[in-house]
Structures are given as structure tokens and as C-alpha cells.
Design a protein around this motif. Structure first.
Motif, short mmCIF file in Angstrom:
data_model
loop_
_atom_site.label_atom_id
_atom_site.label_comp_id
_atom_site.label_asym_id
_atom_site.label_seq_id
_atom_site.Cartn_x
_atom_site.Cartn_y
_atom_site.Cartn_z
N GLY A 1 -43.48 73.84 47.96
CA GLY A 1 -42.01 73.81 47.88
C GLY A 1 -41.37 73.41 49.20
N GLU A 2 -41.82 74.00 50.29
CA GLU A 2 -41.23 73.73 51.60
C GLU A 2 -41.60 72.35 52.12
OE1 GLU A 2 -41.71 76.78 50.59
OE2 GLU A 2 -40.00 77.91 51.34
N ARG A 3 -42.72 71.80 51.63
CA ARG A 3 -43.10 70.43 52.03
C ARG A 3 -42.08 69.43 51.53
NH1 ARG A 3 -48.87 68.02 52.36
NH2 ARG A 3 -49.86 69.63 53.57
N VAL B 1 -37.02 74.94 57.28
CA VAL B 1 -36.40 74.91 55.95
C VAL B 1 -37.18 75.74 54.94
CG1 VAL B 1 -35.20 72.69 56.05
CG2 VAL B 1 -37.63 72.75 55.48
N SER B 2 -36.41 76.25 53.96
CA SER B 2 -36.99 76.89 52.77
C SER B 2 -37.18 75.83 51.70
CB SER B 2 -36.03 77.93 52.21
OG SER B 2 -35.97 79.05 53.02
N ALA B 3 -37.80 76.22 50.60
CA ALA B 3 -37.93 75.32 49.45
C ALA B 3 -36.55 75.15 48.80
CB ALA B 3 -38.92 75.90 48.46
N MET B 4 -36.34 74.00 48.14
CA MET B 4 -35.04 73.70 47.54
C MET B 4 -34.70 74.70 46.42
SD MET B 4 -35.49 69.59 47.19
CE MET B 4 -33.91 69.24 46.43
N GLY C 1 -40.93 76.31 56.28
CA GLY C 1 -40.93 77.76 56.44
C GLY C 1 -41.96 78.45 55.57
N PHE C 2 -42.19 79.75 55.81
CA PHE C 2 -42.88 80.61 54.82
C PHE C 2 -44.38 80.38 54.75
CE2 PHE C 2 -43.51 80.44 49.92
CZ PHE C 2 -43.64 81.81 49.73
N GLN C 3 -44.93 79.56 55.67
CA GLN C 3 -46.35 79.25 55.52
C GLN C 3 -47.06 79.12 56.85
OE1 GLN C 3 -46.82 74.71 54.93
NE2 GLN C 3 -45.15 75.30 53.58
N GLY D 1 -45.03 85.82 52.28
CA GLY D 1 -44.28 86.77 51.46
C GLY D 1 -42.87 86.25 51.24
N ARG D 2 -42.24 86.66 50.11
CA ARG D 2 -40.94 86.13 49.73
C ARG D 2 -39.92 86.29 50.86
NH1 ARG D 2 -40.19 84.57 44.49
NH2 ARG D 2 -38.74 83.17 45.56
N GLY D 3 -39.13 85.27 51.04
CA GLY D 3 -38.13 85.30 52.11
C GLY D 3 -38.72 84.97 53.47
N GLY D 4 -40.00 84.53 53.49
CA GLY D 4 -40.74 84.38 54.73
C GLY D 4 -40.28 83.27 55.67
N SER D 5 -39.40 82.39 55.20
CA SER D 5 -38.93 81.33 56.10
C SER D 5 -38.14 81.90 57.27
CB SER D 5 -38.04 80.33 55.35
OG SER D 5 -38.78 79.69 54.35
N ASP D 6 -37.45 83.03 57.03
CA ASP D 6 -36.75 83.69 58.13
C ASP D 6 -37.74 84.04 59.24
OD1 ASP D 6 -34.42 83.71 56.60
OD2 ASP D 6 -34.72 85.75 55.86
N THR D 7 -38.91 84.54 58.82
CA THR D 7 -39.92 84.97 59.78
C THR D 7 -40.45 83.77 60.56
OG1 THR D 7 -40.49 86.64 58.16
CG2 THR D 7 -42.00 86.38 60.01
N1 ASP Z 1 -39.23 79.74 49.56
C1 ASP Z 1 -39.66 81.08 49.87
C2 ASP Z 1 -39.07 82.08 48.91
O1 ASP Z 1 -38.31 81.72 48.02
C3 ASP Z 1 -39.41 81.48 51.29
C4 ASP Z 1 -37.95 81.56 51.68
O2 ASP Z 1 -37.08 81.02 51.02
O3 ASP Z 1 -37.69 82.18 52.71
O4 ASP Z 1 -39.37 83.25 49.00
#
Ligand code: ASP
Ligand code: ADP
Ligand code: MG
Length: 398
Positions: free
Chosen positions: A69-71, A36-39, A131-133, A145-151
Motif C-alpha cells: 500500500g505505501e509503495r 506517507v501512508s497507504a492511500m 511508512g509503516f514498514q 502495526g496499524r497506524g505505524g506510519s506515525d512511528t
Molecule cells: N497504512 C497503515 C494503516 O492503515 C499505516 C498507517 O496509515 O499509519 O494502518
């Protein structure tokens, strides 16, 4: 593997809907791991808070902050799943064994020690991973890095040998252009890893670039789809050699870059090396580079870099400019980049000419150009970026 982005878990109703979908997937007999990403806009809000209390923003503390955030979303999802009778167990990046380098806020995954996840799966539990961590080789919390939950999702899918990595988001797949800009954009049924890499690196933020690199390197098929409609989305996978390739598959745009120009650079061997070595050593990713023909032994060099790195890029460039005896350094934020991506470009001459003609007909000036075998990118004024995207989308019949 199922990954849910920020809008997919934005509030309690969304979390309930996601929990319901995970529960159904489990009941259908699948082993599921969730990332999951942060809300909602939590990460942006945390950055905003940091802006208010600090100018220095020590990277280590920023990562402590952002990883929170992701916690929140991972634990809420597990609580919701428990109510549905699904035994879910949350893991921070560190607990999930995601080991990264020490470069805070843009850490790279070095290794994944997934024993705890494997054990949980064997026990019939559903691991829900933040995600993202990750955790660095020096034991500090890092973010990717931003968007890192995909990774996170794709790297875990590769490690665990998942049959598919589903990326749930707020659009129903990968479109021929950002559907928020081009209302007539179409959803693609499939797109190749190569094309998706080019799209992701040129502004199509629906997937983080690193995640597509992982997917290609480990051949993990991705299914990008909506958590609002749950309809089938876009498959990102290896190219099918029997299929005819579209000349242009999609158009992307990027408005978060700067152009930096160094004037009157002495035109001699080693100078460009010196400039770009210093920039690389600061960890700044340079994209396009243009050098003019020299006049009387001097030339101008321009390059683009992420806007967030502008200050640091100007600082280091000014320092090198002094060392090499160049005249001045200018930064220009008002630029935008439009890119066309298509595997069929390789075998179709004339695409570049049509791009230039289309932009010319709109009176849009091209300031920089770069190409790869399957991409053409042009830098234009930021104010004309949307017009450029719309004109090209219709000119190429997308
Ligand atoms: N929460 C992080 C972001 O906003 C990671 C993600 O959403 O993928 O960049
Ligand atoms: P998430 O929070 O789920 O990770 P993102 O905001 O990172 O979602 O990515 C989804 C967004 O990507 C969409 O809302 C859309 O505006 C944008 N986007 C940009 N280019 C494209 C494209 N070619 N196809 C689909 N979405 C795109
Ligand atoms: Mg995203």
C-alpha cells in the motif's frame, strides 16, 4: 519531517495538493523528508482481500501484502513532485534502512541505518519514505502495526535530527475528545508528551502510541495538523513547568477491546504470574486487570486485551485455567473504555469522584477502573460508551 496519513493521500487530487505543499516547503529553503501512508483505505482493503483468500494468513505474507500500500503512495507522490520540478526519490522501509525485530505485523524498530536518506538529502533530493514498514533482522519485510506510519516518521525525525515532525491528517490537531464523537470538542494548542502518551494508549488514535514514545524519548516536537486546511495545529512537546496544568485535558475512548474473566481461580501465590506469563508469551498486551477479594480461597480475575487478540487470549487462558484448576473462562466483546487524561490530576483530589458521579447520573454502570497519575479509565457497556464520553466532556467543562 512531514508525514501524510491515508486520507491526506487518498486520491490523485489529494496527492497533487500534498506535492504542492512539499514543493512550497522546499522552495522556502527547508530540507524536507516525507513519510506517507497507504492511500485512503488501502490497508483495510488489502486485509479484506486476504480474509477472502486465506484463513491461515501467514504473517510473513501478510506483511508482504500490506507493505504494498505505501509503495503505491510513495511512488505516486514522487511522480507528482517531479512535475513540480522537485527532485524526489522514494524509499521502501527496507531501502530507508529501517531495521526491525522479526515479529511480523507488529514489528518494533531496532535500528535505522539512514545513510541512503542522508546522501539523498545532501544531493538536494527529497526522500519520500514508505511508512509503516521495515526489514527484519532476518531480512524479511515487516510492518509496524496499524497506524505505524506515525512511528516511521518520528523515528526518522529522531535519527536525522529533524527540527520538527509534522503529522498531517484529516483533523486540524489533537482535540479535547474525538471530534467525530463530540461535536463541541476543542483543538488544543499544545499537549505534553506524557498526556499524549496516555491519550494514545487509551484510544485517541490520532497518533500511534509508539510514535509518541519515540518523540518523548528523543525529544522530537510533533506538530499535528490538517492537510486539508493547512492551518496551525497542535504541538506535542515537553511540558512547560511554568504553565498551569489543566486538571483534565482530554477524553479518549476505545471500543476495540475485550474483557476476559476467569472464574474460581485458586487464591495462592504464583497463580496470577502463571496466567499473565502465558498471555505475555503470546505477545498479547493486557491493559486493565481486576481481581476480586477471595471467598473460601477462590477469586475471579478479569482483564482487558485488544479485540483482535481475543481468540488467542481465550485459548491460552483456557489452557492455564485448566492447569491451575480454575472453573471457566468468559470473553465479553461488548465493552468500551472511556479515559480522562490531565497532568493537573496529580494535584487535584476529587476528579475520580466527579467521574463516578457523572456516570452514575447517566445510569452508566462502571465495570472496571484503572488509574495512573494522570489518567482515569472506566470500562462500561459498549452501547453506553458515547454517552459516557459526551457526559464527561461536558461535566469537566471541556
Ligand atoms: N497504512 C497503515 C494503516 O492503515 C499505516 C498507517 O496509515 O499509519 O494502518
Ligand atoms: P491518519 O490516516 O492521518 O493517520 P487517523 O485516522 O489515524 O489519521 O487519525 C486521525 C483520526 O483520529 C481523526 O479523524 C479522529 O477521528 C481521530 N481522533 C481520535 N481522538 C482524537 C482526538 N483527541 N483529537 C483528534 N482526532 C482524534
Ligand atoms: Mg494514523
Amino acid at each position: 519531517m512531514q508525514k501524510y496519513g491515508g486520507t491526506s493521500v487518498a486520491d490523485s487530487e489529494r496527492i497533487a495538493a500534498v506535492a504542492d505543499h512539499v514543493a512550497r516547503t522546499v522552495r522556502a529553503g527547508n530540507q524536507v523528508v516525507v513519510v506517507v501512508s497507504a492511500m485512503g483505505k488501502t490497508t483495510d482493503e488489502l486485509i479484506h482481500l486476504a480474509d477472502q483468500v486465506s484463513k491461515t494468513q501467514t504473517p510473513r505474507e501478510m506483511d508482504m501484502l500490506l507493505s504494498a500500500g505505501e509503495r503505491i503512495s510513495m511512488s505516486l507522490l514522487c511522480l507528482a513532485l517531479a512535475d513540480l520540478g522537485v527532485h524526489a526519490i522514494s524509499f521502501t522501509g527496507s531501502q530507508a534502512g529501517i531495521i526491525t525485530d522479526t515479529s511480523h505485523m507488529k514489528a518494533k524498530i531496532l535500528d535505522i541505518k539512514a545513510d541512503r536518506l542522508r546522501k539523498a538529502i545532501e544531493e538536494g533530493k527529497v526522500p519520500v519514505v514508505a511508512g509503516f514498514q521495515g526489514v527484519s533482522t532476518s531480512k524479511d519485510v515487516t510492518t509496524l502495526g496499524r497506524g505505524g506510519s506515525d512511528t516511521t516518521a518520528v523515528a526518522l525525525a529522531a535519527t536525522l535530527g529533524a527540527s520538527v515532525c509534522e503529522i498531517y491528517t484529516d483533523v486540524s490537531g489533537v482535540y479535547t475528545a474525538d471530534p467525530r464523537v463530540v461535536s463541541t470538542a476543542r483543538k488544543l494548542g499544545t499537549i505534553s508528551f506524557e498526556e499524549m502518551l496516555e491519550l494514545a494508549s487509551s484510544g485517541g488514535r490520532v497518533l500511534a502510541l509508539r510514535s509518541v514514545e519515540f518523540a518523548r524519548n528523543f525529544n522530537v516536537p510533533l506538530h499535528v495538523r490538517s492537510s486539508f486546511t493547512w492551518e496551525p495545529g497542535t504541538w506535542v512537546k515537553e511540558e512547560d513547568p511554568t504553565m498551569e496544568q489543566a486538571v483534565v485535558s482530554a477524553i479518549s475512548h476505545e471500543a476495540q477491546e475485550v474483557k476476559i474473566t476467569i472464574t474460581k481461580v485458586p487464591d495462592k501465590p504464583g497463580v496470577a504470574a502463571q496466567i499473565f506469563r502465558s498471555i505475555a508469551d503470546r505477545g498479547i498486551n493486557v491493559d486493565m486487570i481486576v481481581q476480586n477479594t477471595s471467598i473460601d480461597g477462590f477469586t475471579d480475575i478479569s482483564f482487558t486485551a485488544p479485540r483482535q487478540d481475543m481468540q488467542s487470549a481465550i485459548e491460552v487462558t483456557e489452557k492455564v485455567a485448566k492447569d491451575i484448576g480454575a472453573e471457566a473462562v468468559y470473553g465479553d466483546k461488548e465493552i468500551g473504555r472511556v479515559s480522562l487524561v490531565g497532568a493537573g490530576m496529580k494535584s487535584h483530589p476529587g476528579v475520580t469522584a466527579q467521574v463516578f458521579e457523572t456516570l452514575a447520573a447517566q445510569n452508566i454502570n462502571i465495570e472496571m477502573i484503572s488509574t495512573s497519575a494522570i489518567r482515569i479509565s472506566c470500562v462500561v457497556r459498549e452501547s453506553q460508551l458515547e454517552a459516557a464520553v459526551l457526559a464527561l466532556h461536558s461535566a469537566f467543562g471541556l
